[in-house]
Write a protein that holds these residues in place. Structure first.
Motif, PDB file in Angstrom:
ATOM      1  N   PHE A  94       0.875  -1.171   0.000  1.00 40.32           N
ATOM      2  CA  PHE A  94       0.000   0.000   0.000  1.00 40.32           C
ATOM      3  C   PHE A  94       0.914   1.223   0.000  1.00 40.32           C
ATOM      4  O   PHE A  94       1.239   1.777   1.045  1.00 40.32           O
ATOM      5  CB  PHE A  94      -0.926  -0.008   1.219  1.00 40.32           C
ATOM      6  CG  PHE A  94      -2.096   0.948   1.122  1.00 40.32           C
ATOM      7  CD1 PHE A  94      -2.139   1.967   0.170  1.00 40.32           C
ATOM      8  CD2 PHE A  94      -3.156   0.829   1.998  1.00 40.32           C
ATOM      9  CE1 PHE A  94      -3.220   2.840   0.092  1.00 40.32           C
ATOM     10  CE2 PHE A  94      -4.249   1.694   1.933  1.00 40.32           C
ATOM     11  CZ  PHE A  94      -4.278   2.703   0.980  1.00 40.32           C
ATOM     12  N   PRO A  95       1.390   1.619  -1.207  1.00 41.76           N
ATOM     13  CA  PRO A  95       2.332   2.737  -1.280  1.00 41.76           C
ATOM     14  C   PRO A  95       1.749   4.002  -0.631  1.00 41.76           C
ATOM     15  O   PRO A  95       0.548   4.236  -0.689  1.00 41.76           O
ATOM     16  CB  PRO A  95       2.514   2.937  -2.791  1.00 41.76           C
ATOM     17  CG  PRO A  95       2.139   1.630  -3.401  1.00 41.76           C
ATOM     18  CD  PRO A  95       1.069   1.063  -2.518  1.00 41.76           C
ATOM     19  N   VAL A  96       2.638   4.768  -0.016  1.00 40.18           N
ATOM     20  CA  VAL A  96       2.226   6.020   0.634  1.00 40.18           C
ATOM     21  C   VAL A  96       2.660   7.178  -0.246  1.00 40.18           C
ATOM     22  O   VAL A  96       3.850   7.375  -0.468  1.00 40.18           O
ATOM     23  CB  VAL A  96       2.863   6.146   2.034  1.00 40.18           C
ATOM     24  CG1 VAL A  96       2.546   7.510   2.645  1.00 40.18           C
ATOM     25  CG2 VAL A  96       2.372   5.032   2.941  1.00 40.18           C
ATOM     26  N   LEU A  97       1.694   7.916  -0.751  1.00 41.42           N
ATOM     27  CA  LEU A  97       1.990   9.093  -1.560  1.00 41.42           C
ATOM     28  C   LEU A  97       1.402  10.317  -0.878  1.00 41.42           C
ATOM     29  O   LEU A  97       0.334  10.248  -0.286  1.00 41.42           O
ATOM     30  CB  LEU A  97       1.408   8.963  -2.968  1.00 41.42           C
ATOM     31  CG  LEU A  97       2.226   8.089  -3.918  1.00 41.42           C
ATOM     32  CD1 LEU A  97       1.948   6.625  -3.677  1.00 41.42           C
ATOM     33  CD2 LEU A  97       1.948   8.453  -5.356  1.00 41.42           C
ATOM     34  N   SER A  98       2.134  11.422  -0.972  1.00 42.34           N
ATOM     35  CA  SER A  98       1.631  12.632  -0.330  1.00 42.34           C
ATOM     36  C   SER A  98       2.265  13.862  -0.940  1.00 42.34           C
ATOM     37  O   SER A  98       3.451  13.879  -1.230  1.00 42.34           O
ATOM     38  CB  SER A  98       1.927  12.589   1.163  1.00 42.34           C
ATOM     39  OG  SER A  98       1.500  13.783   1.761  1.00 42.34           O
ATOM     40  N   ALA A  99       1.457  14.902  -1.093  1.00 41.89           N
ATOM     41  CA  ALA A  99       1.952  16.181  -1.609  1.00 41.89           C
ATOM     42  C   ALA A  99       2.550  17.040  -0.514  1.00 41.89           C
ATOM     43  O   ALA A  99       3.010  18.149  -0.782  1.00 41.89           O
ATOM     44  CB  ALA A  99       0.807  16.935  -2.298  1.00 41.89           C
ATOM     45  N   GLY A 100       2.557  16.534   0.704  1.00 40.86           N
ATOM     46  CA  GLY A 100       3.085  17.344   1.801  1.00 40.86           C
ATOM     47  C   GLY A 100       3.244  16.541   3.063  1.00 40.86           C
ATOM     48  O   GLY A 100       3.036  15.321   3.065  1.00 40.86           O
ATOM     49  N   GLU A 159      -0.545   8.053   7.931  1.00 44.04           N
ATOM     50  CA  GLU A 159       0.135   8.137   6.621  1.00 44.04           C
ATOM     51  C   GLU A 159      -0.794   7.735   5.471  1.00 44.04           C
ATOM     52  O   GLU A 159      -0.541   8.076   4.316  1.00 44.04           O
ATOM     53  CB  GLU A 159       1.434   7.352   6.611  1.00 44.04           C
ATOM     54  CG  GLU A 159       1.302   5.868   6.612  1.00 44.04           C
ATOM     55  CD  GLU A 159       2.648   5.152   6.534  1.00 44.04           C
ATOM     56  OE1 GLU A 159       2.642   3.936   6.348  1.00 44.04           O
ATOM     57  OE2 GLU A 159       3.709   5.816   6.668  1.00 44.04           O
ATOM     58  N   HIS A 160      -1.871   7.036   5.790  1.00 42.89           N
ATOM     59  CA  HIS A 160      -2.871   6.724   4.759  1.00 42.89           C
ATOM     60  C   HIS A 160      -4.079   7.653   4.829  1.00 42.89           C
ATOM     61  O   HIS A 160      -5.104   7.382   4.199  1.00 42.89           O
ATOM     62  CB  HIS A 160      -3.314   5.265   4.873  1.00 42.89           C
ATOM     63  CG  HIS A 160      -2.270   4.288   4.410  1.00 42.89           C
ATOM     64  ND1 HIS A 160      -1.739   4.321   3.131  1.00 42.89           N
ATOM     65  CD2 HIS A 160      -1.635   3.274   5.044  1.00 42.89           C
ATOM     66  CE1 HIS A 160      -0.833   3.358   3.010  1.00 42.89           C
ATOM     67  NE2 HIS A 160      -0.744   2.715   4.154  1.00 42.89           N
ATOM     68  N   GLY A 161      -3.957   8.722   5.635  1.00 37.93           N
ATOM     69  CA  GLY A 161      -5.015   9.728   5.634  1.00 37.93           C
ATOM     70  C   GLY A 161      -5.825   9.828   6.902  1.00 37.93           C
ATOM     71  O   GLY A 161      -6.781  10.599   6.971  1.00 37.93           O
ATOM     72  N   GLY A 162      -5.469   9.037   7.923  1.00 32.94           N
ATOM     73  CA  GLY A 162      -6.214   9.069   9.175  1.00 32.94           C
ATOM     74  C   GLY A 162      -6.071  10.392   9.900  1.00 32.94           C
ATOM     75  O   GLY A 162      -5.071  11.081   9.701  1.00 32.94           O
ATOM     76  N   PRO A 163      -7.066  10.764  10.673  1.00 36.55           N
ATOM     77  CA  PRO A 163      -8.208   9.961  11.145  1.00 36.55           C
ATOM     78  C   PRO A 163      -9.214   9.545  10.067  1.00 36.55           C
ATOM     79  O   PRO A 163      -9.824   8.497  10.203  1.00 36.55           O
ATOM     80  CB  PRO A 163      -8.912  10.884  12.158  1.00 36.55           C
ATOM     81  CG  PRO A 163      -7.901  11.919  12.530  1.00 36.55           C
ATOM     82  CD  PRO A 163      -7.019  12.085  11.346  1.00 36.55           C
TER      83      PRO A 163
END
Lengths: 87, 203
Positions: B34-40, B148-152
């Motif tokens: 489950f790759p973790v991608l983030s713009a920040g 890292e996956h968007g929680g909460p």
């Protein structure tokens, strides 16, 4: 996720207006900090590169490698200074 | 003629018993990770500070975390497709349907902008959020959604590329006109259908 330094922008952008992209200086429209593009905090684990201000973390620039162009977007700079060529 | 998914030596077993290749959109490869991608940076959002607000209707409507968790949650399993070309099948989530969240909102909007902690935004037609197609998810694989996956909580709209499934969502802004979000302004496609490879804006 940790960002990398602004030299990552050199990958897709290479030179910009004949200058090494890292040597371009810009002023953040949010906090007024002046920084070299090489000093920005680049989030590269994303659909594009996102360069954020080392002072306030606002998004300064994004780079997306599109099929027929590299799209550079500069939403957070008041201005950028591209050094004049020395002859 | 046999078809083989790109990047694989042979046909893998579909956990749901179907055809893996048929579930993989064009130009995508399958991953078990489950790759973790983030713009920040990952925003640290405390549950006591968390709120979800829908604005742009006749009245703003909002929920605290406690109120949100008292809403009916649904378990749903879906395939997800990232524009960076990975797809992951059979992801198991739990969350509140956007049908539930939008039910008390009086509005005449046609579009929504999902707004996240940290400033990220993404735009969607309201028809893509309604009809059992989208959730604000708080649980992944039986566990509280990891930061890292968007929680909460994150938006999950599995029928569109996953950048539309905004992490760290804090609300929706309903709009009459379509207003491009973060990646849509920067060069990605306005709608993002993985089955027709709507990856980029035209350049």
């Amino acid at each position: 996720m940790d960002p990398v330094d602004g030299n990552a922008l050199a990958g897709p952008l290479g030179t910009l207006f004949g200058q090494d992209v890292g040597d371009v200086t810009g002023v953040c429209a949010g906090c007024g900090l002046s920084s070299l593009l090489a000093e920005t905090r680049v989030f590269d684990q994303a659909p594009g590169l996102v360069a954020r201000c080392p002072g306030c973390e606002e998004v300064l620039a994004t780079v997306i490698e599109m099929p027929r162009a590299v799209r550079l977007s500069l939403p957070g700079f008041r201005y950028v200074d591209i050094p004049s060529r020395t002859l | 003629m046999a078809t083989v998914s790109r990047g694989f030596g042979g046909r893998r077993q579909d956990p749901a018993g179907g055809d893996l290749a048929a579930r993989t959109p064009p130009g995508q490869y399958l991953t078990d990770g489950f790759p973790v991608l983030s713009a920040g940076p990952t925003p640290g959002v405390r549950l006591e500070d968390w709120a979800f607000e829908i604005t742009g209707g006749r009245e703003p409507v909002g929920w605290t975390w406690e109120q949100f968790r008292r809403l009916p949650s649904e378990r749903f399993t879906c395939d997800i497709h990232c524009v960076t070309r990975w797809s992951k099948l059979e992801t198991a989530w739990e969350g509140v349907s956007l049908d539930t969240l939008l039910a008390p909102v009086a509005h005449d909007a046609g579009y929504a902008v999902a707004v996240s902690h940290g400033g990220y935004t993404t735009n969607l037609p309201l028809t893509d959020l309604l009809g059992g197609k989208a959730w604000v998810a708080h649980t992944y694989a039986g566990q509280p959604l990891h930061p890292e996956h968007g929680g909460p909580a994150r938006l999950v709209v599995p029928h569109l590329y996953f950048w539309k499934s905004a992490k760290w969502i804090r609300g929706l802004r309903l709009t009459a006109q379509d207003e491009p979000g973060f990646w849509e302004r920067a060069g990605y496609h306005d709608y993002g259908d993985p089955w027709t490879e709507q990856r980029y804006a035209s350049a």
